[in-house]
Design a protein around this motif. Structure first.
Motif, PDB file in Angstrom:
ATOM      1  N   ALA A 181       0.962  -1.287   0.050  1.00  0.00           N
ATOM      2  CA  ALA A 181      -0.112   0.037   0.130  1.00  0.00           C
ATOM      3  C   ALA A 181       0.793   1.259   0.012  1.00  0.00           C
ATOM      4  O   ALA A 181       1.693   1.478   1.019  1.00  0.00           O
ATOM      5  CB  ALA A 181      -0.684   0.111   1.308  1.00  0.00           C
ATOM      6  N   GLY A 182       0.818   2.108  -0.955  1.00  0.00           N
ATOM      7  CA  GLY A 182       1.400   3.345  -0.919  1.00  0.00           C
ATOM      8  C   GLY A 182       3.018   3.233  -1.254  1.00  0.00           C
ATOM      9  O   GLY A 182       3.598   4.260  -1.136  1.00  0.00           O
ATOM     10  N   LEU A 183       3.429   1.906  -1.866  1.00  0.00           N
ATOM     11  CA  LEU A 183       4.654   1.576  -2.122  1.00  0.00           C
ATOM     12  C   LEU A 183       5.472   2.848  -3.132  1.00  0.00           C
ATOM     13  O   LEU A 183       5.098   2.984  -4.111  1.00  0.00           O
ATOM     14  CB  LEU A 183       4.899   0.366  -2.911  1.00  0.00           C
ATOM     15  CG  LEU A 183       6.399   0.050  -3.512  1.00  0.00           C
ATOM     16  CD1 LEU A 183       7.085  -0.167  -2.069  1.00  0.00           C
ATOM     17  CD2 LEU A 183       6.506  -1.035  -4.306  1.00  0.00           C
ATOM     18  N   GLU A 200      21.073   9.982  -6.323  1.00  0.00           N
ATOM     19  CA  GLU A 200      22.366   9.888  -6.612  1.00  0.00           C
ATOM     20  C   GLU A 200      23.142  10.281  -5.407  1.00  0.00           C
ATOM     21  O   GLU A 200      23.231  11.599  -5.288  1.00  0.00           O
ATOM     22  CB  GLU A 200      22.849  10.279  -7.932  1.00  0.00           C
ATOM     23  CG  GLU A 200      24.212  10.325  -8.457  1.00  0.00           C
ATOM     24  CD  GLU A 200      24.443  10.804  -9.756  1.00  0.00           C
ATOM     25  OE1 GLU A 200      25.355  10.104 -10.559  1.00  0.00           O
ATOM     26  OE2 GLU A 200      23.745  11.577 -10.266  1.00  0.00           O
ATOM     27  N   SER A 201      24.227   9.564  -5.013  1.00  0.00           N
ATOM     28  CA  SER A 201      24.626  10.234  -3.650  1.00  0.00           C
ATOM     29  C   SER A 201      26.374  10.308  -3.795  1.00  0.00           C
ATOM     30  O   SER A 201      26.976  10.201  -2.847  1.00  0.00           O
ATOM     31  CB  SER A 201      24.574   8.983  -2.341  1.00  0.00           C
ATOM     32  OG  SER A 201      23.048   8.998  -2.258  1.00  0.00           O
ATOM     33  N   GLY A 202      26.637  10.254  -4.995  1.00  0.00           N
ATOM     34  CA  GLY A 202      28.158  10.343  -5.263  1.00  0.00           C
ATOM     35  C   GLY A 202      28.388   9.717  -6.588  1.00  0.00           C
ATOM     36  O   GLY A 202      27.654   9.064  -7.157  1.00  0.00           O
ATOM     37  N   PRO A 203      29.470   9.658  -6.964  1.00  0.00           N
ATOM     38  CA  PRO A 203      30.015   8.905  -8.390  1.00  0.00           C
ATOM     39  C   PRO A 203      29.638   7.569  -8.117  1.00  0.00           C
ATOM     40  O   PRO A 203      30.392   6.831  -7.418  1.00  0.00           O
ATOM     41  CB  PRO A 203      31.646   9.213  -8.742  1.00  0.00           C
ATOM     42  CG  PRO A 203      31.885  10.549  -7.556  1.00  0.00           C
ATOM     43  CD  PRO A 203      30.725  10.327  -6.502  1.00  0.00           C
ATOM     44  N   ASN A 204      28.834   7.078  -8.800  1.00  0.00           N
ATOM     45  CA  ASN A 204      28.619   5.648  -8.987  1.00  0.00           C
ATOM     46  C   ASN A 204      28.018   5.018  -7.557  1.00  0.00           C
ATOM     47  O   ASN A 204      27.822   3.556  -7.346  1.00  0.00           O
ATOM     48  CB  ASN A 204      29.821   4.580  -9.398  1.00  0.00           C
ATOM     49  CG  ASN A 204      30.196   4.651 -10.701  1.00  0.00           C
ATOM     50  OD1 ASN A 204      29.176   4.957 -11.649  1.00  0.00           O
ATOM     51  ND2 ASN A 204      31.477   4.760 -11.042  1.00  0.00           N
ATOM     52  N   VAL A 205      27.423   5.904  -6.863  1.00  0.00           N
ATOM     53  CA  VAL A 205      26.940   5.686  -5.679  1.00  0.00           C
ATOM     54  C   VAL A 205      25.283   5.918  -5.516  1.00  0.00           C
ATOM     55  O   VAL A 205      24.880   7.174  -5.918  1.00  0.00           O
ATOM     56  CB  VAL A 205      27.425   6.311  -4.309  1.00  0.00           C
ATOM     57  CG1 VAL A 205      26.832   5.832  -3.063  1.00  0.00           C
ATOM     58  CG2 VAL A 205      28.980   6.029  -4.145  1.00  0.00           C
ATOM     59  N   TYR A 206      24.476   5.026  -5.220  1.00  0.00           N
ATOM     60  CA  TYR A 206      22.942   5.160  -5.373  1.00  0.00           C
ATOM     61  C   TYR A 206      22.270   4.836  -4.109  1.00  0.00           C
ATOM     62  O   TYR A 206      22.711   3.687  -3.396  1.00  0.00           O
ATOM     63  CB  TYR A 206      22.425   4.623  -6.638  1.00  0.00           C
ATOM     64  CG  TYR A 206      22.985   5.086  -7.812  1.00  0.00           C
ATOM     65  CD1 TYR A 206      22.536   5.995  -8.504  1.00  0.00           C
ATOM     66  CD2 TYR A 206      24.079   4.421  -8.420  1.00  0.00           C
ATOM     67  CE1 TYR A 206      23.170   6.608  -9.623  1.00  0.00           C
ATOM     68  CE2 TYR A 206      24.612   5.015  -9.559  1.00  0.00           C
ATOM     69  CZ  TYR A 206      23.998   6.085 -10.174  1.00  0.00           C
ATOM     70  OH  TYR A 206      24.719   6.647 -11.279  1.00  0.00           O
ATOM     71  N   THR A 207      21.446   5.672  -3.680  1.00  0.00           N
ATOM     72  CA  THR A 207      20.720   5.387  -2.203  1.00  0.00           C
ATOM     73  C   THR A 207      19.189   5.218  -2.609  1.00  0.00           C
ATOM     74  O   THR A 207      18.749   6.095  -3.447  1.00  0.00           O
ATOM     75  CB  THR A 207      20.862   6.530  -1.327  1.00  0.00           C
ATOM     76  OG1 THR A 207      22.574   6.941  -0.994  1.00  0.00           O
ATOM     77  CG2 THR A 207      20.351   6.232   0.143  1.00  0.00           C
ATOM     78  N   LEU A 208      18.762   4.162  -2.116  1.00  0.00           N
ATOM     79  CA  LEU A 208      17.110   3.942  -2.172  1.00  0.00           C
ATOM     80  C   LEU A 208      16.518   4.119  -0.902  1.00  0.00           C
ATOM     81  O   LEU A 208      17.273   3.723   0.185  1.00  0.00           O
ATOM     82  CB  LEU A 208      16.923   2.461  -2.785  1.00  0.00           C
ATOM     83  CG  LEU A 208      17.489   2.196  -4.099  1.00  0.00           C
ATOM     84  CD1 LEU A 208      18.569   1.499  -4.081  1.00  0.00           C
ATOM     85  CD2 LEU A 208      16.526   1.514  -4.920  1.00  0.00           C
ATOM     86  N   ARG A 209      15.406   4.719  -0.631  1.00  0.00           N
ATOM     87  CA  ARG A 209      14.558   4.909   0.644  1.00  0.00           C
ATOM     88  C   ARG A 209      13.187   4.550   0.221  1.00  0.00           C
ATOM     89  O   ARG A 209      12.599   5.001  -0.525  1.00  0.00           O
ATOM     90  CB  ARG A 209      14.940   6.382   1.053  1.00  0.00           C
ATOM     91  CG  ARG A 209      14.145   6.691   2.328  1.00  0.00           C
ATOM     92  CD  ARG A 209      14.348   8.018   2.789  1.00  0.00           C
ATOM     93  NE  ARG A 209      13.976   9.131   1.694  1.00  0.00           N
ATOM     94  CZ  ARG A 209      14.375  10.300   2.078  1.00  0.00           C
ATOM     95  NH1 ARG A 209      14.975  10.818   2.776  1.00  0.00           N
ATOM     96  NH2 ARG A 209      13.989  11.343   0.856  1.00  0.00           N
ATOM     97  N   ALA A 210      12.830   3.661   1.288  1.00  0.00           N
ATOM     98  CA  ALA A 210      11.406   3.359   1.352  1.00  0.00           C
ATOM     99  C   ALA A 210      10.764   3.700   2.666  1.00  0.00           C
ATOM    100  O   ALA A 210      11.372   2.793   3.580  1.00  0.00           O
ATOM    101  CB  ALA A 210      11.146   1.886   0.892  1.00  0.00           C
ATOM    102  N   GLY A 211      10.183   4.520   3.035  1.00  0.00           N
ATOM    103  CA  GLY A 211       9.888   4.864   4.597  1.00  0.00           C
ATOM    104  C   GLY A 211      11.100   5.061   5.123  1.00  0.00           C
ATOM    105  O   GLY A 211      11.883   5.999   4.771  1.00  0.00           O
ATOM    106  N   GLU A 212      11.280   4.374   6.106  1.00  0.00           N
ATOM    107  CA  GLU A 212      12.551   4.479   7.149  1.00  0.00           C
ATOM    108  C   GLU A 212      13.565   3.665   6.819  1.00  0.00           C
ATOM    109  O   GLU A 212      14.581   3.657   7.523  1.00  0.00           O
ATOM    110  CB  GLU A 212      11.948   4.041   8.778  1.00  0.00           C
ATOM    111  CG  GLU A 212      11.183   5.163   9.282  1.00  0.00           C
ATOM    112  CD  GLU A 212      11.641   6.728   9.236  1.00  0.00           C
ATOM    113  OE1 GLU A 212      12.747   6.555   9.649  1.00  0.00           O
ATOM    114  OE2 GLU A 212      10.809   7.475   8.777  1.00  0.00           O
TER     115      GLU A 212
END
Length: 142
Positions: free
Chosen positions: A73-75, A81-93
């Motif tokens: 629900a609500g996904l 992009e958090s730097g060169p070749n660095v990626y951050t994913l966030r789902a809620g907390e």
């Protein structure tokens, strides 16, 4: 040998028909460098789904990461992009960070400390299909 009856198989197919099993990708540099999110709901009555990420930078590396369970629900899985070749994913907390030069997982920052350029959001559309919507654009189906 007796063949399985359609009347026995049809109810099983309807039980699986409502399940989510979909992917969407963010292409970083063509088709050889990308992040692909997969959402899998094992049974239609579950309100949770497993979330996986595949980091690809061919020919050097390709790796899949199990990110855990998320609410359907609500996904929304935000991508930064958090730097060169660095990626951050966030789902809620929950947060996850990968580095695509070597396709490795890194220690992710706390959800409220995620930094970098917002690239977009993976989410389920009105038809229940997983899509990536780039920041500032309409949904892009993959």
């Amino acid at each position: 040998m007796r063949k399985p009856s359609f009347l026995l198989i049809a109810p099983l197919a309807t039980l699986l028909a409502g399940c989510v099993n979909d992917t969407a990708s963010y292409r970083i540099a063509g088709s050889d460098h990308s992040l692909t999110v997969r959402v899998v709901q094992d049974v239609f009555w579950s309100k949770q789904a497993s979330l996986r990420l595949t980091a690809t930078r061919l020919p050097e590396c390709q790796r899949q990461f199990a990110l855990g369970e998320v609410a359907l629900a609500g996904l929304e899985v935000e991508l930064f992009e958090s730097g060169p070749n660095v990626y951050t994913l966030r789902a809620g907390e929950d947060t996850w960070q990968v580095e695509t030069a070597s396709c490795s997982e890194r220690d992710a920052p706390e959800a409220d400390a995620v930094g970098g350029q917002a690239l977009g959001v993976f989410h389920l559309d009105a038809q229940g299909k997983l899509v990536f919507e780039a920041a500032g654009t309409a949904a892009v189906e993959t």
